[in-house]
Design a protein around this motif. Structure first.
Motif, short mmCIF file in Angstrom:
data_model
loop_
_atom_site.label_atom_id
_atom_site.label_comp_id
_atom_site.label_asym_id
_atom_site.label_seq_id
_atom_site.Cartn_x
_atom_site.Cartn_y
_atom_site.Cartn_z
N THR A 159 0.83 -1.20 0.00
CA THR A 159 0.00 0.00 0.00
C THR A 159 0.86 1.25 0.00
O THR A 159 0.58 2.22 -0.72
CB THR A 159 -0.93 0.00 1.23
N TYR A 160 1.93 1.23 0.80
CA TYR A 160 2.80 2.41 0.87
C TYR A 160 3.42 2.75 -0.48
O TYR A 160 3.53 3.93 -0.85
CB TYR A 160 3.90 2.20 1.91
N LEU A 161 3.83 1.73 -1.24
CA LEU A 161 4.43 1.99 -2.54
C LEU A 161 3.46 2.73 -3.46
O LEU A 161 3.85 3.64 -4.20
CB LEU A 161 4.88 0.68 -3.19
N ILE A 162 2.19 2.33 -3.43
CA ILE A 162 1.20 3.03 -4.24
C ILE A 162 1.02 4.46 -3.75
O ILE A 162 0.99 5.41 -4.56
CB ILE A 162 -0.14 2.27 -4.23
N LEU A 163 0.92 4.63 -2.44
CA LEU A 163 0.77 5.98 -1.90
C LEU A 163 1.94 6.87 -2.30
O LEU A 163 1.75 8.05 -2.66
CB LEU A 163 0.67 5.92 -0.37
N ASP A 164 3.15 6.33 -2.26
CA ASP A 164 4.30 7.16 -2.59
C ASP A 164 4.37 7.43 -4.09
O ASP A 164 4.85 8.50 -4.50
CB ASP A 164 5.60 6.50 -2.12
N HIS A 165 3.89 6.50 -4.92
CA HIS A 165 3.87 6.77 -6.36
C HIS A 165 2.81 7.82 -6.70
O HIS A 165 2.98 8.57 -7.67
CB HIS A 165 3.66 5.47 -7.14
N ILE A 166 1.76 7.88 -5.93
CA ILE A 166 0.80 8.98 -6.11
C ILE A 166 1.49 10.31 -5.79
O ILE A 166 1.31 11.31 -6.49
CB ILE A 166 -0.43 8.77 -5.22
N GLU A 167 2.33 10.29 -4.76
CA GLU A 167 3.09 11.50 -4.41
C GLU A 167 4.11 11.82 -5.51
O GLU A 167 4.31 13.01 -5.85
CB GLU A 167 3.80 11.29 -3.08
#
Length: 274
Positions: free
Chosen positions: A188-196
């Motif tokens: 989940t964190y990887l997706i959140l950071d790619h959104i960033e």
């Protein structure tokens, strides 16, 4: 004798094989080579039409009796973190992101092996050796980055994402992470950071691959607000996940020739199916 590449991409279809997402079903893929000077433009164009990249190939599902696999992307402007996602974001505040050229390392491969052994021991990549891993990372004819995440306290590499840069977003081609940190929710964190990452670069979308209703492996993607899915040749805002059926649809899928004919290319040239 001199040889030249075809004027337009040629499309092919794989032989049927067991579906990795839904038990008892068979999958086929429509694919084309990604090569030459127009590779970046072709990848940009076909990514908007539900295709995914694997090394120097672009593909999308073309199953005869099933239309369950739906390409998914996050519309960055419409995304907002849930409370759970905010906790995941804060929990990983000690990670440092570093984007590099697509070169494979021994440290990446060791993390990749640990990830597969714990999460996908019976999957199609389970027997991938160092040379095949290097090919997955390095064989790319387009703008690709390896995004690494390191624990700032220990210096350990804890997550990696192979990421393509498109004209309208970033595409998460493949990611893997330390399986000994389940509470970190690194996927989940990887997706959140790619959104960033997309926000930082003024890009409107983050492409996540396929969402498959009825597949527990893919259910986590539906938790992201602003999710769009590619249905019947167009992107639409995702409705309630329960509204999308994973049933067989033998009459809803167009013949391969029609699927190919409906693909839009950057230069508008005709297509040929094989």
């Amino acid at each position: 004798m001199r040889h030249t590449l075809p004027i337009a991409p040629q499309f092919y279809v794989t032989a049927p094989q067991p579906c990795p997402y839904l038990e008892g079903r068979m999958e086929r893929k429509l694919f084309t080579a990604l090569q030459g000077e127009g590779a970046q433009r072709l990848n940009d164009s076909l990514s908007k039409q539900g295709f995914r990249r694997s090394q120097n190939v672009l593909y999308r599902p073309a199953c005869a009796e099933c239309s369950a696999c739906l390409s998914a992307r996050v519309n960055v402007a419409d995304f907002s973190m849930s409370r759970s996602q905010r906790r995941t974001w804060n929990r990983n505040a000690g990670l440092e992101r570093r984007a590099t050229s697509p070169w494979a390392t021994e440290e990446q491969y060791n993390l990749f092996r640990r990830y597969l052994e714990h999460r996908h021991a019976d999957g199609g990549m389970a027997d991938m050796d160092t040379f095949e891993f290097a090919a997955m990372i390095e064989e790319t004819p387009i703008r690709t980055r390896v995004v690494e995440y390191t624990d700032t306290e220990t210096g350990d590499l804890v997550a990696v994402c192979l990421t393509d840069v498109l004209d309208d977003g970033v595409s998460m081609v493949y990611s893997f992470y330390d399986p000994s940190r389940p509470r970190a929710s690194l996927g989940t964190y990887l997706i959140l950071d790619h959104i960033e990452i997309a926000r930082e670069n003024g890009l409107p979308h983050v492409y996540l691959g396929y969402w498959v209703p009825g597949s527990p492996k893919m259910g986590y993607k539906a938790a992201f607000t602003g999710l769009e899915i590619y249905v019947n040749g167009a992107w639409e805002r995702m409705r309630s996940p329960e509204e999308y059926s994973a049933q067989l649809h033998p009459l809803s899928n167009d013949p391969i020739s029609e699927q190919v004919a409906n693909i839009s290319l950057p230069d508008g040239k005709p297509l040929r199916a094989r």
